[in-house]
Scaffold this motif. Structure first.
Motif, PDB file in Angstrom:
ATOM      1  N   LYS B  39       0.863  -1.179   0.000  1.00 25.90           N
ATOM      2  CA  LYS B  39       0.000   0.000   0.000  1.00 25.90           C
ATOM      3  C   LYS B  39       0.895   1.222   0.000  1.00 25.90           C
ATOM      4  O   LYS B  39       1.530   1.484   1.013  1.00 25.90           O
ATOM      5  CB  LYS B  39      -0.906  -0.008   1.225  1.00 25.90           C
ATOM      6  CG  LYS B  39      -1.972   1.054   1.176  1.00 25.90           C
ATOM      7  CD  LYS B  39      -2.900   0.932   2.337  1.00 25.90           C
ATOM      8  CE  LYS B  39      -3.999   1.993   2.202  1.00 25.90           C
ATOM      9  NZ  LYS B  39      -5.027   1.863   3.181  1.00 25.90           N
ATOM     10  N   PRO B  40       0.976   1.967  -1.109  1.00 26.54           N
ATOM     11  CA  PRO B  40       0.308   1.701  -2.382  1.00 26.54           C
ATOM     12  C   PRO B  40       0.928   0.511  -3.115  1.00 26.54           C
ATOM     13  O   PRO B  40       2.016   0.069  -2.752  1.00 26.54           O
ATOM     14  CB  PRO B  40       0.559   2.988  -3.174  1.00 26.54           C
ATOM     15  CG  PRO B  40       1.838   3.523  -2.626  1.00 26.54           C
ATOM     16  CD  PRO B  40       1.829   3.166  -1.164  1.00 26.54           C
ATOM     17  N   SER B  43       4.859  -0.856  -3.652  1.00 23.01           N
ATOM     18  CA  SER B  43       5.781  -0.537  -2.556  1.00 23.01           C
ATOM     19  C   SER B  43       6.505  -1.761  -1.992  1.00 23.01           C
ATOM     20  O   SER B  43       7.340  -1.634  -1.111  1.00 23.01           O
ATOM     21  CB  SER B  43       5.053   0.222  -1.441  1.00 23.01           C
ATOM     22  OG  SER B  43       3.994  -0.548  -0.938  1.00 23.01           O
ATOM     23  N   LYS B  44       6.196  -2.949  -2.508  1.00 20.80           N
ATOM     24  CA  LYS B  44       6.935  -4.152  -2.090  1.00 20.80           C
ATOM     25  C   LYS B  44       7.878  -4.611  -3.199  1.00 20.80           C
ATOM     26  O   LYS B  44       8.536  -5.637  -3.049  1.00 20.80           O
ATOM     27  CB  LYS B  44       5.951  -5.290  -1.781  1.00 20.80           C
ATOM     28  CG  LYS B  44       4.983  -5.008  -0.641  1.00 20.80           C
ATOM     29  CD  LYS B  44       5.690  -5.025   0.697  1.00 20.80           C
ATOM     30  CE  LYS B  44       4.701  -4.832   1.848  1.00 20.80           C
ATOM     31  NZ  LYS B  44       5.429  -4.695   3.132  1.00 20.80           N
ATOM     32  N   ASN B  45       7.901  -3.880  -4.307  1.00 25.77           N
ATOM     33  CA  ASN B  45       8.517  -4.459  -5.509  1.00 25.77           C
ATOM     34  C   ASN B  45       9.851  -3.848  -5.912  1.00 25.77           C
ATOM     35  O   ASN B  45      10.080  -2.652  -5.763  1.00 25.77           O
ATOM     36  CB  ASN B  45       7.519  -4.375  -6.658  1.00 25.77           C
ATOM     37  CG  ASN B  45       6.242  -5.129  -6.327  1.00 25.77           C
ATOM     38  OD1 ASN B  45       6.206  -5.860  -5.337  1.00 25.77           O
ATOM     39  ND2 ASN B  45       5.217  -4.955  -7.117  1.00 25.77           N
ATOM     40  N   VAL B  46      10.706  -4.702  -6.444  1.00 22.62           N
ATOM     41  CA  VAL B  46      12.056  -4.307  -6.824  1.00 22.62           C
ATOM     42  C   VAL B  46      12.422  -4.989  -8.142  1.00 22.62           C
ATOM     43  O   VAL B  46      12.142  -6.171  -8.325  1.00 22.62           O
ATOM     44  CB  VAL B  46      13.089  -4.829  -5.788  1.00 22.62           C
ATOM     45  CG1 VAL B  46      14.490  -4.353  -6.148  1.00 22.62           C
ATOM     46  CG2 VAL B  46      12.725  -4.424  -4.375  1.00 22.62           C
ATOM     47  N   SER B  47      13.049  -4.256  -9.041  1.00 20.79           N
ATOM     48  CA  SER B  47      13.776  -4.944 -10.113  1.00 20.79           C
ATOM     49  C   SER B  47      15.010  -4.113 -10.396  1.00 20.79           C
ATOM     50  O   SER B  47      15.226  -3.070  -9.782  1.00 20.79           O
ATOM     51  CB  SER B  47      12.914  -5.175 -11.366  1.00 20.79           C
ATOM     52  OG  SER B  47      12.795  -4.013 -12.129  1.00 20.79           O
ATOM     53  N   ILE B 106      13.204   1.619 -15.453  1.00 21.18           N
ATOM     54  CA  ILE B 106      12.009   1.946 -14.660  1.00 21.18           C
ATOM     55  C   ILE B 106      12.321   1.795 -13.175  1.00 21.18           C
ATOM     56  O   ILE B 106      13.264   1.096 -12.801  1.00 21.18           O
ATOM     57  CB  ILE B 106      10.788   1.038 -15.004  1.00 21.18           C
ATOM     58  CG1 ILE B 106      11.143  -0.449 -14.819  1.00 21.18           C
ATOM     59  CG2 ILE B 106      10.274   1.301 -16.403  1.00 21.18           C
ATOM     60  CD1 ILE B 106       9.933  -1.385 -14.927  1.00 21.18           C
ATOM     61  N   LEU B 107      11.551   2.480 -12.358  1.00 21.35           N
ATOM     62  CA  LEU B 107      11.592   2.285 -10.901  1.00 21.35           C
ATOM     63  C   LEU B 107      10.237   1.706 -10.530  1.00 21.35           C
ATOM     64  O   LEU B 107       9.192   2.290 -10.806  1.00 21.35           O
ATOM     65  CB  LEU B 107      11.870   3.606 -10.189  1.00 21.35           C
ATOM     66  CG  LEU B 107      13.301   4.121 -10.381  1.00 21.35           C
ATOM     67  CD1 LEU B 107      13.432   5.574  -9.943  1.00 21.35           C
ATOM     68  CD2 LEU B 107      14.303   3.243  -9.634  1.00 21.35           C
ATOM     69  N   ARG B 108      10.279   0.519  -9.935  1.00 20.88           N
ATOM     70  CA  ARG B 108       9.064  -0.275  -9.816  1.00 20.88           C
ATOM     71  C   ARG B 108       7.984   0.327  -8.918  1.00 20.88           C
ATOM     72  O   ARG B 108       6.794   0.125  -9.182  1.00 20.88           O
ATOM     73  CB  ARG B 108       9.428  -1.675  -9.355  1.00 20.88           C
ATOM     74  CG  ARG B 108      10.207  -2.469 -10.402  1.00 20.88           C
ATOM     75  CD  ARG B 108       9.303  -2.905 -11.526  1.00 20.88           C
ATOM     76  NE  ARG B 108       8.236  -3.707 -10.983  1.00 20.88           N
ATOM     77  CZ  ARG B 108       8.338  -4.998 -10.684  1.00 20.88           C
ATOM     78  NH1 ARG B 108       9.452  -5.638 -10.946  1.00 20.88           N
ATOM     79  NH2 ARG B 108       7.341  -5.642 -10.158  1.00 20.88           N
ATOM     80  N   ALA B 109       8.386   1.048  -7.873  1.00 19.56           N
ATOM     81  CA  ALA B 109       7.340   1.593  -7.006  1.00 19.56           C
ATOM     82  C   ALA B 109       6.434   2.516  -7.816  1.00 19.56           C
ATOM     83  O   ALA B 109       5.209   2.484  -7.683  1.00 19.56           O
ATOM     84  CB  ALA B 109       7.960   2.321  -5.819  1.00 19.56           C
ATOM     85  N   LYS B 110       7.039   3.309  -8.703  1.00 25.50           N
ATOM     86  CA  LYS B 110       6.237   4.223  -9.527  1.00 25.50           C
ATOM     87  C   LYS B 110       5.540   3.474 -10.657  1.00 25.50           C
ATOM     88  O   LYS B 110       4.366   3.697 -10.943  1.00 25.50           O
ATOM     89  CB  LYS B 110       7.150   5.275 -10.178  1.00 25.50           C
ATOM     90  CG  LYS B 110       7.850   6.190  -9.220  1.00 25.50           C
ATOM     91  CD  LYS B 110       8.668   7.207 -10.023  1.00 25.50           C
ATOM     92  CE  LYS B 110       9.736   7.837  -9.151  1.00 25.50           C
ATOM     93  NZ  LYS B 110      10.697   8.622  -9.934  1.00 25.50           N
ATOM     94  N   VAL B 190      19.432   2.518  -4.886  1.00 20.53           N
ATOM     95  CA  VAL B 190      19.212   3.634  -5.802  1.00 20.53           C
ATOM     96  C   VAL B 190      20.004   4.815  -5.264  1.00 20.53           C
ATOM     97  O   VAL B 190      19.938   5.128  -4.074  1.00 20.53           O
ATOM     98  CB  VAL B 190      17.711   3.984  -5.929  1.00 20.53           C
ATOM     99  CG1 VAL B 190      17.519   5.173  -6.856  1.00 20.53           C
ATOM    100  CG2 VAL B 190      16.926   2.786  -6.440  1.00 20.53           C
ATOM    101  N   GLU B 276      19.975   6.580  -1.670  1.00 23.39           N
ATOM    102  CA  GLU B 276      18.577   6.978  -1.520  1.00 23.39           C
ATOM    103  C   GLU B 276      17.725   5.836  -0.940  1.00 23.39           C
ATOM    104  O   GLU B 276      16.892   6.054  -0.070  1.00 23.39           O
ATOM    105  CB  GLU B 276      18.042   7.383  -2.901  1.00 23.39           C
ATOM    106  CG  GLU B 276      16.665   7.985  -2.904  1.00 23.39           C
ATOM    107  CD  GLU B 276      16.641   9.429  -2.437  1.00 23.39           C
ATOM    108  OE1 GLU B 276      17.720  10.039  -2.319  1.00 23.39           O
ATOM    109  OE2 GLU B 276      15.527   9.935  -2.188  1.00 23.39           O
ATOM    110  N   GLU B 277      17.937   4.627  -1.453  1.00 22.83           N
ATOM    111  CA  GLU B 277      17.116   3.513  -0.962  1.00 22.83           C
ATOM    112  C   GLU B 277      17.835   2.187  -1.210  1.00 22.83           C
ATOM    113  O   GLU B 277      18.419   1.973  -2.257  1.00 22.83           O
ATOM    114  CB  GLU B 277      15.763   3.508  -1.685  1.00 22.83           C
ATOM    115  CG  GLU B 277      14.776   2.489  -1.139  1.00 22.83           C
ATOM    116  CD  GLU B 277      13.419   2.619  -1.794  1.00 22.83           C
ATOM    117  OE1 GLU B 277      12.526   3.240  -1.188  1.00 22.83           O
ATOM    118  OE2 GLU B 277      13.247   2.121  -2.925  1.00 22.83           O
TER     119      GLU B 277
END
Ligand SMILES: Cc1cc2nc3c(=O)[nH]c(=O)nc-3n(C[C@H](O)[C@H](O)[C@H](O)COP(=O)(O)OP(=O)(O)OC[C@H]3O[C@@H](n4cnc5c(N)ncnc54)[C@H](O)[C@@H]3O)c2cc1C
Ligand code: SF4
Ligand code: SF4
Lengths: 103, 432
Positions: B39-40, B43-47, B106-110, B190, B276-277
């Motif tokens: 949520k949203p 927010s659990k995803n990474v590549s 791409i950034l997966r959260a977005k 990142v 950053e993360e």
């Protein structure tokens, strides 16, 4: 050059320092989504969880493996490397846990 | 989930696989719910992050003009790294920089949030921040889902919960238990850097991006690992993929990442970039041996949950296969709902159609690729050898030079390389 002189053995940094950059939604009820069985860990021949976990949630304290779920990013690695049946693993309740802003 | 009326289809997981499936089903007028524990969503995803190809075109002909993409990949670099040496092959393809493009960082959260939103706009209901427990199974038939102990009925379920599929584990639907042989651990950070600095440093125009992949050679104890670096609009995605099976006791998984990050070559590339993360996630090695059944009575499995991720040692391509498998599954499921037959027999059409796409085709054709890319000698012996040999070859000193062949022989001997074994190992290149 001997293997033990490899740079990999001489790095100086603490992974915990960068976990502050991550966003977590903490469960106010402090329900742990992962638990271990201390009696199994005591006799574990490898304790690979200590090394495999990317956020060092597993630590050896006074000779005993201790687990804290707070920095867990829910990757699932500990469940894989533990072949002793000590790790019970589930997703955190609802949306608790790691909240990547970028991913 | 109290007021949830029955849906035709539940999709569990809103990664690229699940959201693409939900979008397609909604387009077909199917009553579909997409449930994600993030949520949203996203927010659990990474590549790593490159989305290669245009599998999304089926859903939107000009998807990339609307999606939150970072940069269009116009060049590719593949390299070898040892402790103090680096070698890089560098390709520029002008045609990659024009429509229709070949890949985007791409950034997966977005990205995932956008994709789920498109599914919602098409008519799917979205539930965020809800973790599904498992499938509701009665007499070998999937009746719906179980969430927080409650049962919710549907005609079919699409399992899209990713590499660490607790749904398949909890529902007893794996062919064999997960093993550390079947996954890499991906560790990623990142790092932010101003847009102009990125473009200047990597020789890019605005909107253009580049992709680096490295073999990390000469690591102690035969660790098998690779590194990547992708350019985003205002950040770099830096990461390693570690073969968990080869990670020795005494070395932390994140040490491998930090070692890579501190390599002189990488250090220059990420100079002044701000952390950053930090993230970590499984990458399925992919392949037929670890694939769960792709369908059964009332359910299908898509994306990483089905181990459809493809990697040949130089690229990881899981986002594309996730999208494609989601769409192929949705086509069959929507047909199944319309004719009222969600039996295993009917849903087997999904596996058949997947076989005619690149997704399964690649996994079948490259089923031996593991033999090559997980061969520890590539990492521990040949990579250091190539770098040491080329260093001696290229170094100009004011003394007589050795003949190439003599130098090669000397170096092979010094590195303890058995030429017959090497020939066999390198013949593994045919698996790539
Ligand atoms: C470090 C790294 C680098 C990578 N690099 C690349 C790359 O450059 N290019 C590429 O193409 N691929 C890459 N991949 C692979 C790619 O990320 C995956 O193949 C892709 O994400 C698979 O998509 P998916 O939809 O199947 O699963 P995921 O993206 O994992 O999505 C699963 C979704 O399910 C949700 N979920 C899980 N469990 C539940 C539950 N119980 N209830 C509800 N929701 C649930 C999760 O929140 C998540 O949104 C990389 C992977 C990693 C880890
Ligand atoms: S690997 Fe398993 S049994 Fe061994 S110490 Fe870690 S959690 Fe305990
Ligand atoms: S799931 Fe991953 S991050 Fe969490 S404790 Fe296990 S290994 Fe560590």
């Amino acid at each position: 050059m001997s293997e033990t002189q490899h740079k990999l053995f001489t790095l100086k940094f603490d992974i915990k320092n960068k976990l502050g950059n991550d966003t977590f939604e903490t469960d106010a009820e402090e329900r742990a989504h992962i638990t271990i069985k201390p009696e199994i860990c005591r006799d574990c021949p490898h304790k690979k969880c200590l090394y495999a976990c990317p956020t060092r949630c597993y630590n050896l304290i006074d000779g005993e493996v201790k687990f804290q779920y707070e920095d867990c990013v829910e990757c699932g690695t500990c469940f894989l490397v533990c072949d002793q049946g000590s790790v019970s693993w589930s997703n955190p309740q609802g949306s608790f846990g790691i909240k990547y802003q970028l991913g | 989930m109290e007021d949830v009326s029955d849906y035709d289809v539940y999709v569990i997981g809103g990664g690229p696989a699940g959201s693409s499936a939900a979008w397609y089903l909604a387009d077909q007028g199917i009553n579909v719910a997409l449930i994600d524990r993030g949520k949203p969503i996203g927010s659990k995803n990474v590549s790593g992050g490159v989305l290669w190809g245009h599998d999304l075109k089926v859903l939107d002909e000009e998807w990339w003009k609307k999606a939150p993409i970072e940069r269009a990949i116009i060049s590719k670099k593949i390299g070898l790294l040892t402790e103090d040496k680096a070698m890089l092959f560098d390709w520029d393809f002008e045609e990659w920089g024009h429509e229709p493009y070949v890949g985007f960082s791409i950034l997966r959260a977005k990205f995932d949030r956008w994709l789920a939103k498109r599914a919602q706009e098409a008519g799917a209901d979205i539930y965020e921040g809800i973790a599904v427990d498992k499938l509701w199974i009665e007499k070998g038939e999937v009746k719906g889902i179980v969430q927080a102990g409650d049962k919710f009925k549907s005609k079919a379920v699409i399992v899209a919960d990713g590499a660490n599929s607790r749904i398949l584990i909890n529902s007893g639907l794996l062919t064999k238990p997960f093993s550390q042989n079947d996954f890499y651990l991906g560790i990623k950070e990142v790092l932010t850097l101003p847009e102009e600095t990125i473009e200047e440093r990597f020789g890019l125009n605005s909107e253009e991006g580049t992709a680096f992949e490295f073999i990390l050679g000469g690591l102690p104890k035969n660790i098998v690992a690779g590194g990547f670096l992708y350019t985003n609009k205002r950040s770099l995605s830096l990461g390693v993929v570690v073969d968990l099976d080869t990670l020795p006791l005494g070395i932390h998984s994140y040490d491998v990442f930090e070692y890579y990050k501190q390599h002189p070559k990488i250090k220059r590339l990420i100079k002044d970039a701000k952390e950053e993360e930090y993230a970590a996630h499984f990458v399925p090695k992919g392949g037929l041996h670890m694939m769960p059944p792709l369908f059964g009575n009332g359910y299908v499995v898509v994306g990483d949950a089905a181990a459809l991720c493809f990697s040949n040692g130089l690229v990881i391509n899981g986002n594309g296969p996730a999208i494609r498998s989601g769409i192929e599954a949705a086509k069959v499921v929507s047909e199944a709902i319309k004719i009222g037959d969600t039996s295993s027999k009917f849903l087997s059409k999904y596996a058949t159609s997947l076989k005619s796409t690149y997704v399964l085709e690649n996994l079948i054709r490259f089923k031996n690729v593991e033999k090559f890319k997980d061969n520890p000698r590539i990492y521990s012996t040949y990579t250091p050898f190539i770098l040491n040999f080329s260093e001696k070859l290229l170094r100009e000193e004011n003394k007589p030079r050795e003949h190439l062949v003599k130098l090669l022989k000397q170096e092979l001997k010094e590195a303890g390389i058995n030429s017959i074994k090497a020939a066999i190992d390198l013949s593994g290149v045919r698996y790539l």
